[in-house]
Design a protein around this motif. Structure first.
Motif, PDB file in Angstrom:
ATOM      1  N   GLU A  80       5.986   0.291   3.033  1.00  0.00           N
ATOM      2  CA  GLU A  80       6.522   1.105   4.129  1.00  0.00           C
ATOM      3  C   GLU A  80       6.869   2.500   3.625  1.00  0.00           C
ATOM      4  O   GLU A  80       7.371   2.677   2.506  1.00  0.00           O
ATOM      5  CB  GLU A  80       7.769   0.446   4.709  1.00  0.00           C
ATOM      6  N   ARG A  81       6.621   3.494   4.465  1.00  0.00           N
ATOM      7  CA  ARG A  81       6.843   4.886   4.043  1.00  0.00           C
ATOM      8  C   ARG A  81       8.270   5.146   3.564  1.00  0.00           C
ATOM      9  O   ARG A  81       8.486   5.909   2.626  1.00  0.00           O
ATOM     10  CB  ARG A  81       6.496   5.851   5.189  1.00  0.00           C
ATOM     11  N   GLY A  82       9.247   4.502   4.192  1.00  0.00           N
ATOM     12  CA  GLY A  82      10.636   4.725   3.798  1.00  0.00           C
ATOM     13  C   GLY A  82      11.124   3.837   2.677  1.00  0.00           C
ATOM     14  O   GLY A  82      12.262   3.987   2.213  1.00  0.00           O
ATOM     15  N   GLU A  83      10.279   2.938   2.213  1.00  0.00           N
ATOM     16  CA  GLU A  83      10.647   1.982   1.166  1.00  0.00           C
ATOM     17  C   GLU A  83      10.490   2.621  -0.205  1.00  0.00           C
ATOM     18  O   GLU A  83       9.516   3.312  -0.481  1.00  0.00           O
ATOM     19  CB  GLU A  83       9.758   0.748   1.295  1.00  0.00           C
ATOM     20  N   ARG A  84      11.470   2.372  -1.078  1.00  0.00           N
ATOM     21  CA  ARG A  84      11.385   2.909  -2.431  1.00  0.00           C
ATOM     22  C   ARG A  84      10.386   2.104  -3.276  1.00  0.00           C
ATOM     23  O   ARG A  84      10.260   0.898  -3.120  1.00  0.00           O
ATOM     24  CB  ARG A  84      12.757   2.892  -3.104  1.00  0.00           C
ATOM     25  N   ALA A  87      12.675   2.314  -8.215  1.00  0.00           N
ATOM     26  CA  ALA A  87      14.003   1.989  -7.677  1.00  0.00           C
ATOM     27  C   ALA A  87      14.827   1.223  -8.703  1.00  0.00           C
ATOM     28  O   ALA A  87      16.029   1.449  -8.852  1.00  0.00           O
ATOM     29  CB  ALA A  87      13.858   1.175  -6.390  1.00  0.00           C
ATOM     30  N   THR A  97      12.205   7.705  -5.291  1.00  0.00           N
ATOM     31  CA  THR A  97      10.871   7.985  -4.754  1.00  0.00           C
ATOM     32  C   THR A  97      10.438   6.884  -3.797  1.00  0.00           C
ATOM     33  O   THR A  97      10.498   5.699  -4.124  1.00  0.00           O
ATOM     34  CB  THR A  97       9.848   8.107  -5.890  1.00  0.00           C
ATOM     35  N   THR A  98       9.999   7.289  -2.618  1.00  0.00           N
ATOM     36  CA  THR A  98       9.515   6.326  -1.631  1.00  0.00           C
ATOM     37  C   THR A  98       7.991   6.339  -1.606  1.00  0.00           C
ATOM     38  O   THR A  98       7.341   7.268  -2.107  1.00  0.00           O
ATOM     39  CB  THR A  98      10.039   6.673  -0.225  1.00  0.00           C
ATOM     40  N   ASP A 134       6.780   9.424   0.029  1.00  0.00           N
ATOM     41  CA  ASP A 134       6.700  10.601  -0.840  1.00  0.00           C
ATOM     42  C   ASP A 134       5.338  10.682  -1.528  1.00  0.00           C
ATOM     43  O   ASP A 134       4.807  11.779  -1.757  1.00  0.00           O
ATOM     44  CB  ASP A 134       7.796  10.549  -1.906  1.00  0.00           C
TER      45      ASP A 134
END
Length: 379
Positions: free
Chosen positions: A251-255, A260, A266-267, A270
């Motif tokens: 997912e775009r918002g997942e690190r 992590a 950074t996701t 990114d």
């Protein structure tokens, strides 16, 4: 790229589905006037059997891989996790509660526990708590019995294959059929397994070096992590010069899991930007985004305007192999679903979905039903 020898009409007859899809699609899913598709970097898009042919047989069984190969997959995908004694076996995740009959085995009841994997808490039975000999006493079962009840007829028939057994099986199928079938293994949850004392990358390198087939056949190594791909880059190609590395994207918002774990923010989003993709090119040859990163969907599941991800990746010198095309209505964009119910198979809708991604320049795709993927590419 190898092509199928049989005619598409004959395959359509065997499948019981049409070999064409409607020529006119809803206006909302057609390219804008004057738009041009990003040129694919592959000579022919690849059909990748996701966990085999998991729409038709329980995933990660030799039966599933056999069906995928019979239906024309260019590559088959084993997801790799270690046993307690360090053997790489094919399961989508270390937790085997949903894909084996372990819950029915009283001798293993005490091994049910809760673990944290990549920040998420899971309860079940885990491969790292079983030796290979113990895992071989279990039998595979269908992971989605409500969606794919027809697959439950195979519950209990097949064991959990090792990576080496899969290599030998694919090599035998290749020799029997007279065509080379690629392997696209994913090294799962590397950071988690390293914390438990396992080194799956070292095991992987030893295995592919020990088998003739994996030294010359098409090979593409996947991971959702950056660190292990960086460690593998160059080493895999030294064993198999045509091998590629694929960076899977969540997912775009997942690190990104390994970043992590090291405290980074950074996701995946990114790394889907033009600058991020140039960074990815330093340790990967291919990206593996979800289909919804190529064409987003609204809250009702309808397709929105396509993103520029494929074109941006191509400009960075990266191929794009997306996941996952599934033939049931519930997984299709709303524009392509029919009125047969969420769990009904919709072959025409699945073929139309794949062709839409191919129109955007997609280089390959993971599919639970490689026969439909073959029609989408060859038809």
């Amino acid at each position: 790229m190898l092509t199928r020898r049989s005619a598409m009409g004959r395959l359509g007859g065997l499948l019981g589905v049409a070999t064409t899809v409607p020529a006119i699609l809803p206006a909302a899913i057609l390219p804008a006037a004057g738009a041009r598709a990003a040129p694919s970097l592959a000579p022919r898009p690849l059909v990748i059997g996701h966990r085999g042919a998991s729409a038709l047989r329980p995933e990660h069984t030799l039966a599933s891989y056999a069906k995928a190969i019979a239906d024309g997959a260019d590559y088959v995908e084993p997801d790799l996790v270690p046993t307690r004694d360090g053997v790489l076996v094919a399961r989508h995740e270390s937790n085997i509660a949903a894909t084996t009959d372990v819950a029915t085995r009283p001798e293993f009841a005490a091994r049910r526990r809760t673990m944290v994997i990549d920040g998420a808490q899971e309860t079940g039975w885990f491969t790292t708590d079983f030796t290979l000999a113990e895992l071989k006493t279990l039998r595979a079962c269908e992971r989605l019995p409500q969606v794919r009840p027809q697959n439950t007829r195979y519950d209990g028939h097949f064991d959990i294959p090792t990576f080496e057994e899969i290599i030998d099986f694919v090599a035998a199928e290749s020799a029997a059929r007279g065509r080379v079938v690629g392997l696209i293994p994913e090294i799962k949850n590397s950071t988690h397994f390293h914390r438990l004392g396992h080194t799956p990358e070292d095991s992987f390198l030893r295995i592919i070096a020990a088998h003739d087939y994996t030294r010359f056949a098409p090979l593409e190594v996947q991971s959702f992590e950056t660190g292990n791909l960086r460690r593998l880059y160059g080493k895999v190609q030294a064993i198999n010069p045509q091998a590629r590395l694929l960076f899977l994207m969540g997912e775009r918002g997942e690190r990104v899991p390994d970043l992590a774990a090291a405290g980074g923010g950074t996701t995946f989003g990114d790394l889907m930007t033009p600058d991020g993709l140039r960074q990815v090119r330093a340790f990967a040859d291919v990206i593996g985004p979800s289909n919804t990163d190529i064409i987003p969907r609204d809250a009702a599941g309808a397709w929105l305007a396509p993103s520029t991800l494929i074109a941006d990746a191509h400009r960075a010198g990266l191929l794009v192999h997306s996941y996952t095309c599934r033939p049931e209505n519930r997984f299709l964009p709303r524009q392509l679903r029919n009125d047969a119910g969420d769990n009904a198979r919709n072959p025409q809708g699945s073929i139309a979905e794949i062709r839409r991604y191919l129109d955007l320049g997609l280089d390959g795709f993971f599919t639970d039903d490689p026969a439909l993927g073959r029609i989408a590419v060859d038809g």
